[in-house]
Design a protein around this motif. Sequence first.
Motif, PDB file in Angstrom:
ATOM      1  N   TYR A 144       0.833  -1.209   0.000  1.00 39.52           N
ATOM      2  CA  TYR A 144       0.000   0.000   0.000  1.00 39.52           C
ATOM      3  C   TYR A 144       0.867   1.259   0.000  1.00 39.52           C
ATOM      4  O   TYR A 144       0.493   2.271  -0.601  1.00 39.52           O
ATOM      5  CB  TYR A 144      -0.932  -0.011   1.203  1.00 39.52           C
ATOM      6  N   ILE A 145       2.008   1.203   0.655  1.00 40.04           N
ATOM      7  CA  ILE A 145       2.933   2.343   0.655  1.00 40.04           C
ATOM      8  C   ILE A 145       3.407   2.641  -0.762  1.00 40.04           C
ATOM      9  O   ILE A 145       3.540   3.802  -1.164  1.00 40.04           O
ATOM     10  CB  ILE A 145       4.127   2.068   1.587  1.00 40.04           C
ATOM     11  N   GLU A 146       3.633   1.605  -1.548  1.00 45.67           N
ATOM     12  CA  GLU A 146       4.135   1.788  -2.917  1.00 45.67           C
ATOM     13  C   GLU A 146       3.107   2.430  -3.837  1.00 45.67           C
ATOM     14  O   GLU A 146       3.462   2.919  -4.914  1.00 45.67           O
ATOM     15  CB  GLU A 146       4.583   0.444  -3.486  1.00 45.67           C
ATOM     16  N   THR A 147       1.835   2.463  -3.446  1.00 46.36           N
ATOM     17  CA  THR A 147       0.816   3.095  -4.295  1.00 46.36           C
ATOM     18  C   THR A 147       0.815   4.610  -4.141  1.00 46.36           C
ATOM     19  O   THR A 147       0.157   5.302  -4.919  1.00 46.36           O
ATOM     20  CB  THR A 147      -0.585   2.568  -3.954  1.00 46.36           C
ATOM     21  N   GLY A 148       1.511   5.129  -3.125  1.00 47.45           N
ATOM     22  CA  GLY A 148       1.502   6.563  -2.871  1.00 47.45           C
ATOM     23  C   GLY A 148       2.809   7.238  -3.223  1.00 47.45           C
ATOM     24  O   GLY A 148       3.628   6.700  -3.964  1.00 47.45           O
ATOM     25  N   ILE A 149       2.984   8.424  -2.686  1.00 45.49           N
ATOM     26  CA  ILE A 149       4.192   9.219  -2.902  1.00 45.49           C
ATOM     27  C   ILE A 149       5.080   9.090  -1.667  1.00 45.49           C
ATOM     28  O   ILE A 149       4.661   9.405  -0.553  1.00 45.49           O
ATOM     29  CB  ILE A 149       3.850  10.707  -3.130  1.00 45.49           C
ATOM     30  N   ALA A 150       6.298   8.600  -1.870  1.00 43.05           N
ATOM     31  CA  ALA A 150       7.211   8.372  -0.746  1.00 43.05           C
ATOM     32  C   ALA A 150       7.573   9.693  -0.069  1.00 43.05           C
ATOM     33  O   ALA A 150       7.845  10.692  -0.734  1.00 43.05           O
ATOM     34  CB  ALA A 150       8.469   7.665  -1.235  1.00 43.05           C
ATOM     35  N   ILE A 151       7.568   9.684   1.256  1.00 37.92           N
ATOM     36  CA  ILE A 151       7.947  10.864   2.041  1.00 37.92           C
ATOM     37  C   ILE A 151       9.118  10.534   2.969  1.00 37.92           C
ATOM     38  O   ILE A 151      10.106  11.255   3.028  1.00 37.92           O
ATOM     39  CB  ILE A 151       6.748  11.379   2.861  1.00 37.92           C
ATOM     40  N   ASN A 152       8.992   9.431   3.730  1.00 38.51           N
ATOM     41  CA  ASN A 152      10.066   8.981   4.628  1.00 38.51           C
ATOM     42  C   ASN A 152      10.564  10.116   5.518  1.00 38.51           C
ATOM     43  O   ASN A 152      11.758  10.425   5.555  1.00 38.51           O
ATOM     44  CB  ASN A 152      11.227   8.391   3.825  1.00 38.51           C
ATOM     45  N   SER A 153       9.641  10.727   6.237  1.00 39.09           N
ATOM     46  CA  SER A 153       9.982  11.858   7.086  1.00 39.09           C
ATOM     47  C   SER A 153       9.549  11.595   8.523  1.00 39.09           C
ATOM     48  O   SER A 153       8.624  10.815   8.783  1.00 39.09           O
ATOM     49  CB  SER A 153       9.298  13.125   6.570  1.00 39.09           C
ATOM     50  N   THR A 154      10.241  12.246   9.448  1.00 39.39           N
ATOM     51  CA  THR A 154       9.867  12.153  10.853  1.00 39.39           C
ATOM     52  C   THR A 154       8.451  12.682  11.050  1.00 39.39           C
ATOM     53  O   THR A 154       8.055  13.671  10.438  1.00 39.39           O
ATOM     54  CB  THR A 154      10.849  12.954  11.721  1.00 39.39           C
ATOM     55  N   ILE A 155       7.699  12.034  11.920  1.00 38.08           N
ATOM     56  CA  ILE A 155       6.311  12.421  12.161  1.00 38.08           C
ATOM     57  C   ILE A 155       6.251  13.747  12.920  1.00 38.08           C
ATOM     58  O   ILE A 155       6.911  13.923  13.933  1.00 38.08           O
ATOM     59  CB  ILE A 155       5.590  11.332  12.980  1.00 38.08           C
TER      60      ILE A 155
END
Length: 275
Positions: A144-155
């Motif tokens: 499901y993560i691969e269907t979106g736009i990667a951010i990989n950022s601290t919350i």
Amino acid sequence: MPSFADFTVLDYLSNIIDILLVWFVIYKLIMVIRGTKAVQILTGIFVIIVVRTLSGFLGFNTLSWMMEQAITWGFLAIIIIFQPELRRALEQLGRGRLFSRTGLQEVEEQERIVEAIVKAINYMAKRRIGALVTVERETGMGDYIETGIAINSTISSELLINIFIPNTPLHDGAVIIQKQNIAAAACYLPLSESPFISKELGTRHRAALGISEVTDAITIIVSEETGSISITKNGELHRDLSPDDFKNLLGTELMASVKNVSSTRWSWRVKKQNG
């Protein structure tokens, strides 16, 4: 060659502990890579090993030689590809934190995440900004993560709010939180096909229920029509939660993933703040 009679009770105990330690290491490695692309790489390695074994057994010498070369140089390629991850693992090993963090660190980090989510959700609920936030737990959500736009950022609450501001590129879809990071935004979640869902519920609620039916993730929904806050988990929908009920439920669910002392500390903090 020693016989079974030559083994002592200490030998048997040593072998049992050895096997348990190996399984523990394998289990921890699986937990680290679950829901990531590393699973696909390991699947490819397994296929190559199977093909190498079958080709040798069937006498396919050329194919067997090719698979042998792939195995020989493949491990070197893996070391190069995963160099950052391996370096991070070695650094954690040097600090004694390869397989686990201290209970206090886990509690503090999880509390920070809960506070950030609560602050962002309450802000958006007051202004009727529609939102859909899914928090990964044990079940990997890599697909499901691969269907979106990667951010990989601290919350952070500020980042969550900015993502869902209307008419921005990332506001449509779900934000998926993985471990301590916002993994991706604008993700597609499976819609629930349950015939018992109220007709007044929109796509966000159906998506939240859908993901809760196939994973153990907890999903938060903010309605843009009413500003109400809802949570789904294990196929259940908790609708129209008050700010306090939402905070308590979210804290209870997310803090359950750390040590028991964390739940006690969280409950104490909630009581103190509400008091």
